[in-house]
Design an enzyme around this catalytic site. Sequence first.
Site, PDB file in Angstrom:
ATOM      1  N   GLY A 173       0.802  -1.224   0.000  1.00  0.00           N
ATOM      2  CA  GLY A 173       0.000   0.000   0.000  1.00  0.00           C
ATOM      3  C   GLY A 173       0.831   1.267   0.000  1.00  0.00           C
ATOM      4  O   GLY A 173       2.060   1.229  -0.166  1.00  0.00           O
ATOM      5  N   GLN A 174       0.138   2.387   0.199  1.00  0.00           N
ATOM      6  CA  GLN A 174       0.762   3.718   0.105  1.00  0.00           C
ATOM      7  C   GLN A 174       1.937   3.872   1.088  1.00  0.00           C
ATOM      8  O   GLN A 174       3.021   4.312   0.703  1.00  0.00           O
ATOM      9  CB  GLN A 174      -0.315   4.775   0.405  1.00  0.00           C
ATOM     10  CG  GLN A 174       0.066   6.169  -0.008  1.00  0.00           C
ATOM     11  CD  GLN A 174      -0.922   7.216   0.532  1.00  0.00           C
ATOM     12  OE1 GLN A 174      -1.728   6.940   1.423  1.00  0.00           O
ATOM     13  NE2 GLN A 174      -0.845   8.414  -0.008  1.00  0.00           N
ATOM     14  N   ASP A 220       1.125  -9.050   1.930  1.00  0.00           N
ATOM     15  CA  ASP A 220       0.010  -8.298   1.359  1.00  0.00           C
ATOM     16  C   ASP A 220      -0.974  -9.289   0.756  1.00  0.00           C
ATOM     17  O   ASP A 220      -0.607 -10.413   0.413  1.00  0.00           O
ATOM     18  CB  ASP A 220       0.517  -7.324   0.285  1.00  0.00           C
ATOM     19  CG  ASP A 220      -0.441  -6.155   0.074  1.00  0.00           C
ATOM     20  OD1 ASP A 220      -0.144  -5.050   0.550  1.00  0.00           O
ATOM     21  OD2 ASP A 220      -1.513  -6.368  -0.541  1.00  0.00           O
ATOM     22  N   ILE A 221      -2.199  -8.835   0.576  1.00  0.00           N
ATOM     23  CA  ILE A 221      -3.224  -9.698  -0.019  1.00  0.00           C
ATOM     24  C   ILE A 221      -2.956  -9.908  -1.517  1.00  0.00           C
ATOM     25  O   ILE A 221      -3.324 -10.930  -2.081  1.00  0.00           O
ATOM     26  CB  ILE A 221      -4.635  -9.121   0.265  1.00  0.00           C
ATOM     27  CG1 ILE A 221      -5.704 -10.169   0.051  1.00  0.00           C
ATOM     28  CG2 ILE A 221      -4.899  -7.857  -0.546  1.00  0.00           C
ATOM     29  CD1 ILE A 221      -7.016  -9.841   0.738  1.00  0.00           C
ATOM     30  N   ASP A 231      -4.043 -12.402   3.799  1.00  0.00           N
ATOM     31  CA  ASP A 231      -5.233 -11.622   4.116  1.00  0.00           C
ATOM     32  C   ASP A 231      -5.272 -11.579   5.646  1.00  0.00           C
ATOM     33  O   ASP A 231      -5.403 -12.622   6.300  1.00  0.00           O
ATOM     34  CB  ASP A 231      -6.466 -12.353   3.550  1.00  0.00           C
ATOM     35  CG  ASP A 231      -7.764 -11.707   3.983  1.00  0.00           C
ATOM     36  OD1 ASP A 231      -7.714 -10.727   4.762  1.00  0.00           O
ATOM     37  OD2 ASP A 231      -8.828 -12.192   3.567  1.00  0.00           O
ATOM     38  N   TYR A 258     -14.397   5.259   8.295  1.00  0.00           N
ATOM     39  CA  TYR A 258     -12.947   5.173   8.491  1.00  0.00           C
ATOM     40  C   TYR A 258     -12.556   5.736   9.868  1.00  0.00           C
ATOM     41  O   TYR A 258     -11.827   5.090  10.639  1.00  0.00           O
ATOM     42  CB  TYR A 258     -12.270   5.961   7.367  1.00  0.00           C
ATOM     43  CG  TYR A 258     -10.770   6.025   7.425  1.00  0.00           C
ATOM     44  CD1 TYR A 258     -10.005   4.871   7.292  1.00  0.00           C
ATOM     45  CD2 TYR A 258     -10.113   7.242   7.578  1.00  0.00           C
ATOM     46  CE1 TYR A 258      -8.626   4.940   7.322  1.00  0.00           C
ATOM     47  CE2 TYR A 258      -8.736   7.315   7.605  1.00  0.00           C
ATOM     48  CZ  TYR A 258      -7.985   6.164   7.484  1.00  0.00           C
ATOM     49  OH  TYR A 258      -6.624   6.241   7.502  1.00  0.00           O
ATOM     50  N   LYS A 290     -10.988   3.805  13.088  1.00  0.00           N
ATOM     51  CA  LYS A 290      -9.682   4.181  13.635  1.00  0.00           C
ATOM     52  C   LYS A 290      -9.797   4.532  15.133  1.00  0.00           C
ATOM     53  O   LYS A 290      -8.920   4.200  15.919  1.00  0.00           O
ATOM     54  CB  LYS A 290      -9.078   5.355  12.851  1.00  0.00           C
ATOM     55  CG  LYS A 290      -8.586   4.950  11.468  1.00  0.00           C
ATOM     56  CD  LYS A 290      -7.401   4.013  11.563  1.00  0.00           C
ATOM     57  CE  LYS A 290      -6.912   3.524  10.220  1.00  0.00           C
ATOM     58  NZ  LYS A 290      -5.842   2.521  10.334  1.00  0.00           N
TER      59      LYS A 290
END
Length: 316
Positions: free
Chosen positions: A14-15, A37-38, A55, A145, A149
């Site tokens: 990811g990012q 990672d998935i 996952d 989101y 969080k």
Amino acid sequence: MKKKETILVIGAGGQIGTELIVELRRIYGSSSVIAADIKTPGYEVFEGGPYEILDVLDHRRLYEIIKKHKPSQIYLLAALLSSTAEQNPAFGWKLNVNGLFNILEIASKRKIQKIFWPSSIAVFGPNTPKVNTPQFTITEPSTVYGISKLAGERWCEYYYRKHNIDIRSLRYPGLIGHKSQPGGGTTDYAVHIFHEALIKKSYRCFLNKNSALPMMYMPDAIRGTIELMEAQSERISVRSSYNIAAMSFSPKDLANEIETHITGFKISYKPDHRQKYADSWPVSIDDSFSKNDWGWKPKFNLKKMTSDMIHNMKKN
Ligand code: SER
């Protein structure tokens, strides 16, 4: 290279993961940092050292991987960001909260020395003081989101107190980097704008021109994350998640800065559903706990970040 650690990074493609993994491998050695990672991650992550398909919701596979590699540290980065989670609330909640819960449960049973888990400025909501938002204040997030969080933060603190798990966390502002594509967040306009500026010299922004938000350049975010993880445990007084800040700007401020590098760059504004998420978040963050506890200090402001982004994106 230093220290003998085995580090598992979940959500490595990811990012944040794509950049963090490179830095962790530089510090701790390639074979000591396992990317998971998935999906099969991109070239740099894939080629640079060991990786596993995982996952994080698959409890059995997660257990197997932890048994196999015996990590001393875990970075759990797999999550859905604000806009994507809003489109699929049930899955957003499941991935963001159950993923963390799985890790905390395993950590309470096996010897994992440290865990990193990212929170976000999205834990704040419309009733939060907007300017210089304090560490401890009203949260009341209004996005899926943000709710996930905030729940995660409470779980982190709970597992720290109840099971003495050394978990550390940062409330990231919008993150800007040139190594990955925008990833479904509201602050991601500030990544997308660079791609469009270089290709088309124009950008249509989904936030209005004065929507100022807290932001951070990826090299600062990566350095801050590793500094937090390397700090002595006694110095970590916040076990939910730390406010952290670098700069705050609006789409208009960013467009003006880009224009100093790309003459003739034009921005237009067409706010969509993401505008209301941005409206519910702080404009700027008080990160004095990070500064005082573990010595946080950003290096990039708007000017330096913009010029570094453009320089690197042109190169690539
Ligand atoms: N970057 C996140 C988002 O926009 C906020 O932390 O979803």
